[in-house]
Design a protein around this motif. Structure first.
Motif, PDB file in Angstrom:
ATOM      1  N   VAL A 160      61.407 -21.625  10.861  1.00 41.62           N
ATOM      2  CA  VAL A 160      60.605 -22.775  11.274  1.00 41.62           C
ATOM      3  C   VAL A 160      59.242 -22.720  10.593  1.00 41.62           C
ATOM      4  N   ARG A 161      58.825 -23.839  10.027  1.00 43.14           N
ATOM      5  CA  ARG A 161      57.576 -23.895   9.269  1.00 43.14           C
ATOM      6  C   ARG A 161      56.370 -23.498  10.122  1.00 43.14           C
ATOM      7  N   GLU A 162      56.326 -23.922  11.376  1.00 43.35           N
ATOM      8  CA  GLU A 162      55.157 -23.628  12.206  1.00 43.35           C
ATOM      9  C   GLU A 162      54.982 -22.122  12.417  1.00 43.35           C
ATOM     10  N   THR A 163      56.092 -21.386  12.480  1.00 46.38           N
ATOM     11  CA  THR A 163      56.005 -19.932  12.634  1.00 46.38           C
ATOM     12  C   THR A 163      55.479 -19.292  11.358  1.00 46.38           C
ATOM     13  N   PRO A 219      49.580 -16.150  20.805  1.00 47.87           N
ATOM     14  CA  PRO A 219      49.572 -17.559  20.396  1.00 47.87           C
ATOM     15  C   PRO A 219      50.545 -18.377  21.246  1.00 47.87           C
ATOM     16  N   ALA A 220      50.557 -19.673  21.022  1.00 47.76           N
ATOM     17  CA  ALA A 220      51.526 -20.526  21.711  1.00 47.76           C
ATOM     18  C   ALA A 220      52.940 -20.096  21.327  1.00 47.76           C
ATOM     19  N   LEU A 274      51.751 -19.978  11.104  1.00 46.54           N
ATOM     20  CA  LEU A 274      50.995 -19.153  12.044  1.00 46.54           C
ATOM     21  C   LEU A 274      50.787 -17.747  11.483  1.00 46.54           C
ATOM     22  N   ILE A 275      51.841 -17.156  10.958  1.00 42.77           N
ATOM     23  CA  ILE A 275      51.751 -15.805  10.397  1.00 42.77           C
ATOM     24  C   ILE A 275      50.778 -15.772   9.219  1.00 42.77           C
TER      25      ILE A 275
END
Length: 277
Positions: free
Chosen positions: A145-148, A107-108, A151-152
């Motif tokens: 971090v919320r984005e991590t 992923p990014a 993603l999970i």
């Protein structure tokens, strides 16, 4: 991006571009330069470096984007040193690669710890084969971090290997809210992911097991598991780094070894250390 090759011929370099930072690389000569410890060590390091990377497919973090200054420099040096040795060198960010029946997805990059920090970014890796999925999330420090976290949870892996928070820095370089966020996010993840292996920073702290107790209880309520890597093999965790001082006191080096260690570097390189068995 897609590619295929025989098994055992590819290498993955993710995280923060650290390969090349442990041992400096002379990018102009494509070899490991002298470290000031003698030509014998230099030749040995060069041989090891070549043995590791020659003929391999290297999937590395892109050193041109989502990267801080130190990462960019290390990434450039690593690519210069390995590209002519490797069968192929590719920036893996947001790429998909197939090796037989195994698929690797990257992923990014996500933040190394808190977002917009000076610590840069890390590159997650997802390994899929048949109906199984493993998600490797190194150095995410919680995650915090919320984005991590999102993603999970979107990926829903069967097994997540994740870097925990650096609790040994609590009250010194990192505030309490950082760790409260890490606990909340880990509890959220363990509510969905059936098995999580916690690794890296958190195991450097002698209090790691107690710190993770609320996360472990949340996992148990969902009938999920929070483990250290050794527990995958049904072995008790024995993290050594957090016990460094006590281990030193239990088995101190000999006077001869300490005398050798205090020699100037150029003399140490010409004289092997006096080791006892």
């Amino acid at each position: 991006m897609h590619s295929s090759t025989d098994q055992g011929r590819y290498g993955i370099v993710g995280r923060r571009g650290r390969v090349g930072s442990e041992v400096p690389i002379d990018a102009s000569s494509k070899r490991i330069p002298s470290t000031g410890r003698g030509q014998r060590k230099d030749r040995g390091s060069s041989r090891s470096f070549e043995r590791i990377y020659k003929g391999k497919i290297i999937l590395a973090k892109d050193s041109r984007r989502k990267i801080n200054t130190a990462q960019r420099r290390r990434g450039w040096m690593f690519r210069q040193a390995t590209e002519k040795l490797a069968e192929r060198f590719e920036a893996a960010d947001e790429g998909t690669f197939e090796f037989g029946k195994t698929k690797l997805r990257f992923p990014a990059p996500v933040p190394h710890g808190e977002g917009e920090s000076e610590l840069g970014w890390v590159l997650p890796c997802i390994v899929e084969k048949a109906k199984e999925k493993v998600f490797f999330a190194p150095d995410v420090q919680g995650p915090v971090v919320r984005e991590t976290v999102d993603l999970i949870l979107r990926e829903k892996p069967h097994l997540l290997v994740m870097g925990g928070p650096p609790t040994y820095l609590q009250g010194y370089r990192i505030g309490d809210e950082f760790f409260r966020t890490a606990i909340r996010n880990m509890e959220k993840i363990l509510g969905t992911i059936p098995m999580v292996v916690i690794d890296h920073h958190v195991l450097r702290d002698e209090g790691w097991y107690k710190f993770l107790e609320p996360v472990r209880k949340s996992a148990e309520k969902a009938n999920h598991k929070l483990l250290a890597a050794s527990e995958l093999l049904e072995k008790e965790p024995e993290p050594l780094e957090c016990r460094r001082q006590s281990l030193y006191e239990q088995d101190k080096p000999s006077k001869e070894f300490l005398d050798w260690a205090n020699l100037p570097e150029e003399k140490r390189s010409d004289k092997p250390p006096p080791l006892t068995t």
